[in-house]
Design a protein around this motif. Structure first.
Motif, PDB file in Angstrom:
ATOM      1  N   LEU A   1      38.924  40.891  39.735  1.00 15.14           N
ATOM      2  CA  LEU A   1      39.060  41.333  41.123  1.00 15.14           C
ATOM      3  C   LEU A   1      39.792  42.666  41.228  1.00 15.14           C
ATOM      4  O   LEU A   1      39.520  43.465  42.134  1.00 15.14           O
ATOM      5  CB  LEU A   1      39.816  40.273  41.933  1.00 15.14           C
ATOM      6  N   SER A   2      40.726  42.913  40.306  1.00 14.36           N
ATOM      7  CA  SER A   2      41.544  44.131  40.376  1.00 14.36           C
ATOM      8  C   SER A   2      40.714  45.406  40.286  1.00 14.36           C
ATOM      9  O   SER A   2      41.141  46.462  40.750  1.00 14.36           O
ATOM     10  CB  SER A   2      42.596  44.117  39.261  1.00 14.36           C
ATOM     11  N   LYS A   3      39.513  45.306  39.709  1.00 15.31           N
ATOM     12  CA  LYS A   3      38.643  46.484  39.591  1.00 15.31           C
ATOM     13  C   LYS A   3      38.020  46.862  40.927  1.00 15.31           C
ATOM     14  O   LYS A   3      37.522  47.974  41.090  1.00 15.31           O
ATOM     15  CB  LYS A   3      37.530  46.207  38.576  1.00 15.31           C
ATOM     16  N   HIS A   4      38.058  45.936  41.884  1.00 18.42           N
ATOM     17  CA  HIS A   4      37.349  46.157  43.146  1.00 18.42           C
ATOM     18  C   HIS A   4      38.224  45.973  44.388  1.00 18.42           C
ATOM     19  O   HIS A   4      37.762  46.205  45.498  1.00 18.42           O
ATOM     20  CB  HIS A   4      36.155  45.192  43.237  1.00 18.42           C
ATOM     21  N   LEU A   5      39.483  45.566  44.194  1.00 19.67           N
ATOM     22  CA  LEU A   5      40.387  45.333  45.323  1.00 19.67           C
ATOM     23  C   LEU A   5      41.605  46.245  45.228  1.00 19.67           C
ATOM     24  O   LEU A   5      41.958  46.698  44.142  1.00 19.67           O
ATOM     25  CB  LEU A   5      40.853  43.874  45.338  1.00 19.67           C
ATOM     26  N   PRO A   6      42.262  46.501  46.356  1.00 13.23           N
ATOM     27  CA  PRO A   6      43.492  47.300  46.310  1.00 13.23           C
ATOM     28  C   PRO A   6      44.540  46.613  45.443  1.00 13.23           C
ATOM     29  O   PRO A   6      44.600  45.385  45.372  1.00 13.23           O
ATOM     30  CB  PRO A   6      43.942  47.341  47.779  1.00 13.23           C
ATOM     31  N   SER A   7      45.386  47.413  44.801  1.00 13.30           N
ATOM     32  CA  SER A   7      46.460  46.866  43.974  1.00 13.30           C
ATOM     33  C   SER A   7      47.536  46.268  44.874  1.00 13.30           C
ATOM     34  O   SER A   7      47.607  46.592  46.067  1.00 13.30           O
ATOM     35  CB  SER A   7      47.069  47.966  43.107  1.00 13.30           C
ATOM     36  N   PRO A   8      48.404  45.394  44.332  1.00 10.56           N
ATOM     37  CA  PRO A   8      49.472  44.794  45.150  1.00 10.56           C
ATOM     38  C   PRO A   8      50.342  45.832  45.851  1.00 10.56           C
ATOM     39  O   PRO A   8      50.715  45.652  47.020  1.00 10.56           O
ATOM     40  CB  PRO A   8      50.280  43.982  44.126  1.00 10.56           C
ATOM     41  N   ASP A   9      50.660  46.941  45.163  1.00 12.90           N
ATOM     42  CA  ASP A   9      51.502  47.950  45.800  1.00 12.90           C
ATOM     43  C   ASP A   9      50.769  48.656  46.936  1.00 12.90           C
ATOM     44  O   ASP A   9      51.375  49.027  47.939  1.00 12.90           O
ATOM     45  CB  ASP A   9      52.024  48.965  44.773  1.00 12.90           C
ATOM     46  N   ASP A  10      49.445  48.818  46.795  1.00  6.46           N
ATOM     47  CA  ASP A  10      48.656  49.425  47.877  1.00  6.46           C
ATOM     48  C   ASP A  10      48.631  48.516  49.106  1.00  6.46           C
ATOM     49  O   ASP A  10      48.676  48.990  50.250  1.00  6.46           O
ATOM     50  CB  ASP A  10      47.231  49.704  47.416  1.00  6.46           C
ATOM     51  N   LEU A  11      48.522  47.210  48.873  1.00  6.07           N
ATOM     52  CA  LEU A  11      48.510  46.251  49.977  1.00  6.07           C
ATOM     53  C   LEU A  11      49.841  46.285  50.738  1.00  6.07           C
ATOM     54  O   LEU A  11      49.859  46.290  51.972  1.00  6.07           O
ATOM     55  CB  LEU A  11      48.247  44.838  49.446  1.00  6.07           C
ATOM     56  N   ILE A  12      50.935  46.334  49.992  1.00  4.75           N
ATOM     57  CA  ILE A  12      52.260  46.365  50.626  1.00  4.75           C
ATOM     58  C   ILE A  12      52.469  47.697  51.337  1.00  4.75           C
ATOM     59  O   ILE A  12      53.041  47.760  52.432  1.00  4.75           O
ATOM     60  CB  ILE A  12      53.365  46.117  49.584  1.00  4.75           C
ATOM     61  N   LEU A  13      51.978  48.786  50.726  1.00 13.61           N
ATOM     62  CA  LEU A  13      52.084  50.098  51.369  1.00 13.61           C
ATOM     63  C   LEU A  13      51.336  50.110  52.699  1.00 13.61           C
ATOM     64  O   LEU A  13      51.817  50.694  53.680  1.00 13.61           O
ATOM     65  CB  LEU A  13      51.538  51.184  50.443  1.00 13.61           C
ATOM     66  N   GLU A  14      50.179  49.481  52.746  1.00 18.08           N
ATOM     67  CA  GLU A  14      49.403  49.407  53.986  1.00 18.08           C
ATOM     68  C   GLU A  14      50.202  48.673  55.061  1.00 18.08           C
ATOM     69  O   GLU A  14      50.184  49.068  56.237  1.00 18.08           O
ATOM     70  CB  GLU A  14      48.073  48.703  53.732  1.00 18.08           C
TER      71      GLU A  14
ATOM     72  N   TYR B 114      44.248  38.139  49.883  1.00 20.24           N
ATOM     73  CA  TYR B 114      43.505  39.341  50.276  1.00 20.24           C
ATOM     74  C   TYR B 114      42.691  39.083  51.548  1.00 20.24           C
ATOM     75  O   TYR B 114      41.472  39.265  51.576  1.00 20.24           O
ATOM     76  CB  TYR B 114      42.563  39.767  49.148  1.00 20.24           C
ATOM     77  N   PRO B 115      43.337  38.658  52.638  1.00 15.50           N
ATOM     78  CA  PRO B 115      42.588  38.299  53.852  1.00 15.50           C
ATOM     79  C   PRO B 115      41.805  39.446  54.478  1.00 15.50           C
ATOM     80  O   PRO B 115      40.804  39.219  55.154  1.00 15.50           O
ATOM     81  CB  PRO B 115      43.679  37.790  54.798  1.00 15.50           C
ATOM     82  N   GLU B 116      42.258  40.681  54.255  1.00 15.38           N
ATOM     83  CA  GLU B 116      41.610  41.837  54.875  1.00 15.38           C
ATOM     84  C   GLU B 116      40.548  42.475  53.985  1.00 15.38           C
ATOM     85  O   GLU B 116      39.789  43.333  54.451  1.00 15.38           O
ATOM     86  CB  GLU B 116      42.657  42.894  55.234  1.00 15.38           C
ATOM     87  N   HIS B 117      40.487  42.083  52.724  1.00 15.25           N
ATOM     88  CA  HIS B 117      39.625  42.806  51.793  1.00 15.25           C
ATOM     89  C   HIS B 117      38.610  41.934  51.052  1.00 15.25           C
ATOM     90  O   HIS B 117      37.717  42.461  50.393  1.00 15.25           O
ATOM     91  CB  HIS B 117      40.479  43.537  50.743  1.00 15.25           C
ATOM     92  N   LEU B 118      38.760  40.613  51.164  1.00 15.89           N
ATOM     93  CA  LEU B 118      37.928  39.718  50.361  1.00 15.89           C
ATOM     94  C   LEU B 118      37.411  38.549  51.188  1.00 15.89           C
ATOM     95  O   LEU B 118      38.125  38.004  52.036  1.00 15.89           O
ATOM     96  CB  LEU B 118      38.764  39.185  49.183  1.00 15.89           C
ATOM     97  N   ILE B 119      36.143  38.177  50.938  1.00 15.86           N
ATOM     98  CA  ILE B 119      35.570  36.953  51.502  1.00 15.86           C
ATOM     99  C   ILE B 119      35.226  36.034  50.338  1.00 15.86           C
ATOM    100  O   ILE B 119      34.506  36.434  49.418  1.00 15.86           O
ATOM    101  CB  ILE B 119      34.282  37.246  52.311  1.00 15.86           C
ATOM    102  N   LEU B 120      35.770  34.821  50.384  1.00 16.87           N
ATOM    103  CA  LEU B 120      35.421  33.818  49.380  1.00 16.87           C
ATOM    104  C   LEU B 120      34.314  32.950  49.958  1.00 16.87           C
ATOM    105  O   LEU B 120      34.532  32.209  50.920  1.00 16.87           O
ATOM    106  CB  LEU B 120      36.638  32.968  49.013  1.00 16.87           C
ATOM    107  N   ALA B 121      33.119  33.069  49.389  1.00 20.56           N
ATOM    108  CA  ALA B 121      31.955  32.302  49.844  1.00 20.56           C
ATOM    109  C   ALA B 121      31.685  31.183  48.839  1.00 20.56           C
ATOM    110  O   ALA B 121      31.207  31.437  47.730  1.00 20.56           O
ATOM    111  CB  ALA B 121      30.745  33.212  49.974  1.00 20.56           C
ATOM    112  N   LYS B 122      32.012  29.954  49.225  1.00 13.89           N
ATOM    113  CA  LYS B 122      31.911  28.811  48.326  1.00 13.89           C
ATOM    114  C   LYS B 122      30.505  28.195  48.437  1.00 13.89           C
ATOM    115  O   LYS B 122      30.103  27.777  49.524  1.00 13.89           O
ATOM    116  CB  LYS B 122      32.977  27.774  48.670  1.00 13.89           C
TER     117      LYS B 122
END
Length: 285
Positions: free
Chosen positions: A109-122, A51-59
């Motif tokens: 994460l699925s509650k707050h991120l686009p679904s796989p099909d939405d990502l592919i549609l984009e 999810y490079p466009e929608h998520l930041i992983l802050a370690k």
């Protein structure tokens, strides 16, 4: 550019404040000396890369950033590590305490991120905007395979099919759109499709069909008819007409070039393209 970074006392205000307004921030509280943390880190890093466009992983290294870790843990209510906290618009929206499985993390994460099909549609929409019809078609086809009931996917897929003259596919997709999803985009595509379908039997095509039927050995008429078929999206009929020409004279005019040009207008992996490539190869070799 990686969407994974280390959360420190220098950057945490920007990440949890400004950055979380546009993207979901996943804080990973971890300890490098903890086997459970190491195991979860591998899982979280793999998921975040999707999810490079929608998520930041802050370690957040709780050993080297003890003060920050204690401060945030107290504010959020964390009592154990490893722990994962989801931040949206500067506020925690979910928390996972203790070791989590891949499935548990993805579910949160699925509650707050686009679904796989939405990502592919984009990806399909971006390729369409760039005029990259091969990728647009293949991405839309993939999204449709994941979620064939999604009306937005069907509309974008129909739009792409219309642009590459796969009219029967576009017609089937448009016909399956329920009334509730028949918006302005639907109306626009439907109108364009109706015009394209009307052109399938143009007067020029009918005249050439009649002449070719009267003189079936006239290769020039067949070649002309193939060109007309191709122009209105009747790709398979165009290829079949050209194939009948090439069977009788492999070197006839521009028939072979036109045959290959028609195939080139079809998307990668298209069944019609594969079928007629094989036919040509069998003829040549």
């Amino acid at each position: 550019m990686s969407n994974t970074l280390d959360l420190t006392s220098e950057n945490f205000q920007k990440i949890l404040g400004e950055d979380s307004q546009n993207k979901l921030v996943l804080i990973e509280f971890y300890s490098p000396s903890s086997p459970e943390s190491q195991q979860q880190t591998a899982i979280v890093t793999t998921i975040a890369a999707e999810y490079p466009e929608h998520l930041i992983l802050a370690k957040l290294n709780c050993e080297t950033e003890q003060t920050l870790a204690q401060q945030l843990a107290q504010q959020i209510g964390i009592q154990t590590i490893p722990a994962l906290v989801l931040i949206k618009a500067s506020a925690p929206v979910d928390m996972l305490a203790g070791p989590q499985t891949d499935a548990q993390i993805r579910e949160a994460l699925s509650k707050h991120l686009p679904s796989p099909d939405d990502l592919i549609l984009e990806q399909a929409k971006q390729a369409l905007l760039k005029g990259d019809m091969d990728n647009a078609y293949n991405f839309a086809k993939k999204a449709y395979a994941i979620n064939p009931e999604n009306a937005r996917i069907k509309l974008v897929f129909a739009d792409i099919c219309l642009k590459i003259q796969k009219l029967e596919d576009a017609k089937s997709l448009i016909a399956s759109i329920p009334m509730i999803d028949q918006d302005a985009y639907y109306t626009n595509i439907k109108a364009k499709l109706e015009l394209a379908l009307e052109a399938l039997d143009s007067p020029e095509i009918k005249e050439l069909q009649e002449k070719s039927a009267e003189d079936p050995n006239n290769l020039e008429l067949k070649a002309q008819l193939a060109i007309q078929y191709n122009q209105v999206g009747r790709k398979e009929e165009a290829l079949e007409a050209l194939y009948s020409v090439l069977k009788k004279d492999l070197a006839f005019g521009d028939a072979k070039k036109t045959y290959l040009d028609v195939i080139a207008t079809l998307p990668d992996g298209d069944s019609i393209a594969l079928k007629y490539r094989r036919k040509l190869y069998s003829m040549l070799y």
